[in-house]
Design a protein around this motif. Structure first.
Motif, PDB file in Angstrom:
ATOM      1  N   SER A   5       0.853  -1.181   0.000  1.00 49.97           N
ATOM      2  CA  SER A   5       0.000   0.000   0.000  1.00 49.97           C
ATOM      3  C   SER A   5       0.891   1.233   0.000  1.00 49.97           C
ATOM      4  O   SER A   5       1.942   1.249   0.654  1.00 49.97           O
ATOM      5  CB  SER A   5      -0.876  -0.026   1.255  1.00 49.97           C
ATOM      6  OG  SER A   5      -1.409   1.248   1.488  1.00 49.97           O
ATOM      7  N   LEU A   6       0.453   2.259  -0.735  1.00 54.53           N
ATOM      8  CA  LEU A   6       1.241   3.491  -0.771  1.00 54.53           C
ATOM      9  C   LEU A   6       0.693   4.537   0.204  1.00 54.53           C
ATOM     10  O   LEU A   6       1.215   5.636   0.304  1.00 54.53           O
ATOM     11  CB  LEU A   6       1.281   4.058  -2.200  1.00 54.53           C
ATOM     12  CG  LEU A   6       2.020   3.176  -3.224  1.00 54.53           C
ATOM     13  CD1 LEU A   6       1.855   3.719  -4.637  1.00 54.53           C
ATOM     14  CD2 LEU A   6       3.507   3.064  -2.879  1.00 54.53           C
ATOM     15  N   HIS A   7      -0.381   4.161   0.902  1.00 56.23           N
ATOM     16  CA  HIS A   7      -0.994   5.104   1.838  1.00 56.23           C
ATOM     17  C   HIS A   7      -0.963   4.541   3.247  1.00 56.23           C
ATOM     18  O   HIS A   7      -1.072   3.330   3.427  1.00 56.23           O
ATOM     19  CB  HIS A   7      -2.433   5.383   1.423  1.00 56.23           C
ATOM     20  CG  HIS A   7      -2.529   5.853   0.006  1.00 56.23           C
ATOM     21  ND1 HIS A   7      -2.148   7.114  -0.369  1.00 56.23           N
ATOM     22  CD2 HIS A   7      -2.909   5.215  -1.125  1.00 56.23           C
ATOM     23  CE1 HIS A   7      -2.298   7.242  -1.680  1.00 56.23           C
ATOM     24  NE2 HIS A   7      -2.757   6.101  -2.161  1.00 56.23           N
ATOM     25  N   PRO A   8      -0.864   5.430   4.241  1.00 53.31           N
ATOM     26  CA  PRO A   8      -0.814   4.950   5.625  1.00 53.31           C
ATOM     27  C   PRO A   8      -2.069   4.141   5.968  1.00 53.31           C
ATOM     28  O   PRO A   8      -3.158   4.431   5.479  1.00 53.31           O
ATOM     29  CB  PRO A   8      -0.769   6.231   6.459  1.00 53.31           C
ATOM     30  CG  PRO A   8      -0.367   7.306   5.529  1.00 53.31           C
ATOM     31  CD  PRO A   8      -0.791   6.889   4.162  1.00 53.31           C
ATOM     32  N   GLN A   9      -1.880   3.120   6.781  1.00 47.44           N
ATOM     33  CA  GLN A   9      -3.010   2.302   7.201  1.00 47.44           C
ATOM     34  C   GLN A   9      -3.507   2.740   8.563  1.00 47.44           C
ATOM     35  O   GLN A   9      -2.793   3.419   9.309  1.00 47.44           O
ATOM     36  CB  GLN A   9      -2.570   0.844   7.279  1.00 47.44           C
ATOM     37  CG  GLN A   9      -2.504   0.185   5.920  1.00 47.44           C
ATOM     38  CD  GLN A   9      -2.166  -1.281   6.056  1.00 47.44           C
ATOM     39  OE1 GLN A   9      -1.297  -1.654   6.826  1.00 47.44           O
ATOM     40  NE2 GLN A   9      -2.873  -2.111   5.318  1.00 47.44           N
ATOM     41  N   GLY A  10      -4.707   2.323   8.889  1.00 42.42           N
ATOM     42  CA  GLY A  10      -5.279   2.656  10.179  1.00 42.42           C
ATOM     43  C   GLY A  10      -4.604   1.903  11.310  1.00 42.42           C
ATOM     44  O   GLY A  10      -3.821   0.979  11.082  1.00 42.42           O
ATOM     45  N   GLU A  11      -4.933   2.302  12.533  1.00 39.40           N
ATOM     46  CA  GLU A  11      -4.402   1.652  13.734  1.00 39.40           C
ATOM     47  C   GLU A  11      -4.751   0.160  13.726  1.00 39.40           C
ATOM     48  O   GLU A  11      -3.957  -0.684  14.087  1.00 39.40           O
ATOM     49  CB  GLU A  11      -5.019   2.354  14.956  1.00 39.40           C
ATOM     50  CG  GLU A  11      -4.419   1.989  16.274  1.00 39.40           C
ATOM     51  CD  GLU A  11      -2.998   2.560  16.452  1.00 39.40           C
ATOM     52  OE1 GLU A  11      -2.279   2.013  17.259  1.00 39.40           O
ATOM     53  OE2 GLU A  11      -2.636   3.554  15.766  1.00 39.40           O
ATOM     54  N   HIS A  12      -5.978  -0.133  13.309  1.00 38.46           N
ATOM     55  CA  HIS A  12      -6.426  -1.529  13.236  1.00 38.46           C
ATOM     56  C   HIS A  12      -6.729  -1.905  11.796  1.00 38.46           C
ATOM     57  O   HIS A  12      -7.407  -1.166  11.093  1.00 38.46           O
ATOM     58  CB  HIS A  12      -7.687  -1.730  14.077  1.00 38.46           C
ATOM     59  CG  HIS A  12      -7.496  -1.323  15.496  1.00 38.46           C
ATOM     60  ND1 HIS A  12      -6.775  -2.073  16.389  1.00 38.46           N
ATOM     61  CD2 HIS A  12      -7.912  -0.216  16.171  1.00 38.46           C
ATOM     62  CE1 HIS A  12      -6.747  -1.457  17.562  1.00 38.46           C
ATOM     63  NE2 HIS A  12      -7.430  -0.324  17.455  1.00 38.46           N
TER      64      HIS A  12
END
Ligand code: FMN
Ligand code: FES
Lengths: 554, 156
Positions: free
Chosen positions: B67-74
């Motif tokens: 993924s090129l975008h930050p992921q959520g905490e969960h």
């Protein structure tokens, strides 16, 4: 631990491992496979460990024996009392009643749906009785984290034989004579493929284990990788010796974290004991294995794409020839086999080609592993002789269809395979019979459909999958699958038009013949085979605006 | 949240120094460490491995696992494999979409949750399967989803 330097040292170690693994011991075997974990087995394990603390009871964690639906599984040895669907609230009763007083807890037993009778021991379960477990015999019986367990069960004995009593050509001859065919899909004779690679010029050669298991809903490879990784490793070392390879790779999908963990542990143990690496068992043969993880692309299961991926590139297939045996990884001769193919090797070497070919049909020898899911009573992994009928597979091992519904069809080979309808239930399962009916053995993933499954919807589901997974290099696959999906979606939405079925058929044949790789060439199979056997369902959707199974609309 | 550092990239590269073609393995480590592939890191990887940035980018976009975008905490992954599909996995996914108010592949604006679909986790016999932050759950239903999300809320 000192490295093993001779076959005699391995034999001596085996004797001591056997003594350790005392079969009469009070022992709880707890399945720690992915299926049981998803049903909470780790809570059961923790509770059991706390409860037996200090008592003279051994707790052994095992890999997946295949009976996933009934998990978490706990088996009490030496009586082999098979408990199913165990939760933490059963733990104290197991300790006090079964271990303490030798009483069987009837509520935890499997009830045979055919006669309503509870089954007490593991070997009496109808699920296992109808199987012939040759590759999977140790799944669920040993702790995959303990190389000693595998050694005690004759592990690495075949390797010792291959290194000391056989020539490389002799190894290949034995595999050719066994008539083992690849278990990854196409069913090409394994020994013949090895021979091509051995004969290819070059000193640098590679062997590869295809553990990508991309077919969604298939998990035979997973169960082997988790439950008995050493058998796969042993098979690869023997193959490498035959072919003359110095390095091996296991390409495994990252969606299998537990299999990766168990493989890593096994590889390290094999290295520590001199069974892998330099001068294996003192024979002078050097061979090592590295792990490579996939990153979630179905097409990487295709052999040329897989090699591109190991080389650190996007997993795009290329035309063959040249075949991997001529020009494989980094341009060197390479041999690639499926997990189950590699795992079949040690017993062929240990017991001989005749033993292996003693079961099966004329052209398909040995046993085959199948994972069964969908509308079936016992979803899980089974191993049966090739050539048994579909009826035996689905109704004996699989326990039949739930809720009194009737069997409609079974899909072999997932998104690249085809379906077989009820009128062929007595067909023997082998490579040729399945191909004749428009299906394929595939890699052993079966999806069972009953009267409430819509075959058009299932075909749409598979087309959606292959369309998303197309690598996009060639136009027939990239666009053909898209247009086919659009038509199928329309049909499933009740907007099918006159001519759609014919266009679908025409497109399917074009995509099949014009695509670059096996993905595009096989992507139309689910559509073509369901059109062949269930054309009436398509026609009902298009002309009568009716979904006979009431899946697409009521 | 993990912070970018040149130290990390050194450690990771060092771990794969025996790998002839370490690009994919290095990117997999970055993905699992940061939850995505930070741009700065990709540039560094390209320079240190002497691989053109265009190749790094084509690998990053080819594989679903990156993924090129930050992921959520969960991170919640719903299986859309065949076995889960025929057992009604789509209802589980739809329920997750409604509850989190995002589509598959998206992250909530507060960076709490990422919802992903995945093609089979090998737990097919016990599907529909959902994985939350690496933990597998079988026999999923919409009410079990509610329960699961409540538990995550309580714990965080
Ligand atoms: C799209 C596609 C996906 C494939 N996926 C797999 C796979 O996941 N596992 C596998 O063993 N073979 C897979 N194959 C077949 C491989 O290309 C190759 O034939 C196989 O690994 C050879 O091993 P075998 O001779 O032991 O069967 C796939 C083929 C295609 C065209
Ligand atoms: S299809 Fe969902 S876990 Fe395999």
């Amino acid at each position: 631990m000192k490295k093993l330097d001779t076959p005699q040292e391995l034999d001596a170690w085996r004797e001591s491992c056997k003594n350790e693994l005392d079969h009469d011991r009070l022992r709880l075997r707890v399945c720690d496979g992915t299926g049981c974990r998803a049903l909470g087995s780790q809570h059961v394990l923790t509770a059991l460990r706390q409860a037996v603390n200090g008592n003279n009871v051994e707790i052994m964690t095992t890999g997946c024996p295949g009976f996933c639906e009934q998990g978490p599984l706990v088996t009490v040895d030496p009586q082999q009392i098979a408990y199913q669907q165990v939760t933490t609230k059963h733990v104290h009763k197991i300790i006090s009643d079964t271990l303490g007083k030798g009483e069987v807890i009837s509520e935890l037993l499997y009830v045979d749906p055919s006669n309503g009778q509870p089954v007490t021991t593991e070997s009496e379960l109808p699920y296992y009785k109808s199987q012939m477990r040759r590759v999977t015999d140790l799944n669920g019986q040993i702790d995959p984290h303990q190389i000693e367990h595998y050694i005690a069960h004759k592990g690495y004995m075949a390797l010792s034989k291959a290194l000391y009593d056989m020539s490389p050509d002799g190894i290949i001859e034995e595999v050719i004579r066994s008539q083992l065919r690849g278990r990854g899909g196409a069913g090409f004779p394994t020994g013949v493929k090895w021979k091509f690679c051995r004969q290819s010029p070059g000193d640098e050669k590679y062997v590869i284990c295809n553990a990508d298991e991309g077919n969604p809903g298939a998990f035979t490879d997973r169960s082997l990788l988790e439950a008995n990784p050493h058998r796969i490793i042993e098979g690869m070392i023997i193959g490498a010796r035959g072919i003359g390879a110095t390095e091996g790779f296991i390409y495994i999908r990252s969606e299998y974290p537990l299999a990766i963990e168990n493989l890593n542990i096994a590889l390290n143990q094999a290295r520590e004991h001199g069974l892998l690496g330099k001068n294996i068992l003192g024979s002078g043969f050097d061979f090592n294995i590295q792990l490579r993880l996939g990153a979630g692309a179905f097409v990487c299961g295709e052999e040329t794409a897989l090699m591109a991926s190991i080389e650190g590139k996007p997993g795009e297939p290329r035309p063959r020839p040249p075949f991997p045996a001529q020009e494989g990884l980094w341009g060197k001769p390479s041999n690639i086999n499926n997990v189950k193919s590699w795992a079949s090797i040690p017993s062929i070497i240990a017991n001989g080609a005749e033993w292996f070919a003693g079961v099966g049909t004329e052209k398909s020898k040995g046993t085959a592993m199948f994972s069964m899911v969908g509308k079936i009573n016992n979803p899980g992994v089974v191993e049966v002789p090739i050539g048994i009928s579909l009826r035996e597979l689905i109704f004996d091992a699989g326990g039949g269809i739930p809720d009194g519904k009737s069997f409609k069809a079974v899909q072999f080979g997932g998104p690249l395979g085809g379906c077989i309808p009820a009128q062929y239930l007595d067909t023997p399962i082998d490579y040729e019979s399945l191909t004749d009916l428009g299906a394929t053995m595939g890699s052993g993933g079966l999806v069972v459909a009953d009267e409430s499954t819509c075959m058009v919807d299932l075909a749409r589901y598979f087309m959606n999958f292959t369309q998303e997974e197309s690598c996009g290099q060639c136009i027939p696959c990239r666009w053909g699958t898209k247009v086919m999906l659009d038509i199928l979606t329309r049909i499933c939405n009740g907007q099918g038009e006159k001519g759609d079925i014919e266009t679908l058929e025409q497109l399917a044949n074009t995509v099949k013949t014009a695509s670059l790789c096996g993905l595009g060439q096989a992507a139309p199979n689910p559509v073509l085979s369901s059109l062949r056997h269930f054309r009436d369902e398509y026609e009902a959707h298009v002309y009568d605006k009716r979904c006979p199974s009431k899946v697409c609309w009521k | 949240m993990n912070h970018f550092s040149i130290q990390n990239i050194r450690t990771i590269l060092n771990k794969h120094k025996d790998n002839k073609t370490p690009l994919l393995a290095v990117m997999e480590e970055l993905q699992s460490y940061y939850g995505y592939l930070p741009r700065e890191m990709l540039i560094m990887v390209s320079e240190r491995l002497d691989v053109p940035l265009s190749q790094v980018h084509s690998v990053a976009t080819f594989y679903h696992g990156f993924s090129l975008h930050p992921q959520g905490e969960h991170v919640i992954q719903a299986c859309t494999g065949t076995a889960c599909h025929v057992r009604g996995g789509i209802h589980v996914l739809d329920h997750l979409k409604t509850k989190l108010n995002i589509q598959a592949g998206e992250t909530t604006s507060d960076l709490e949750y990422t919802l992903e679909t995945i093609n089979c986790l090998g737990a097919c016999a016990v599907g529909p399967t959902v994985v939350t932050d690496g933990k597998y759950e079988g026999h999923m239903t919409t009410s079990k989803i509610d329960h699961l999300l409540e538990k995550i809320e309580q714990e965080s």
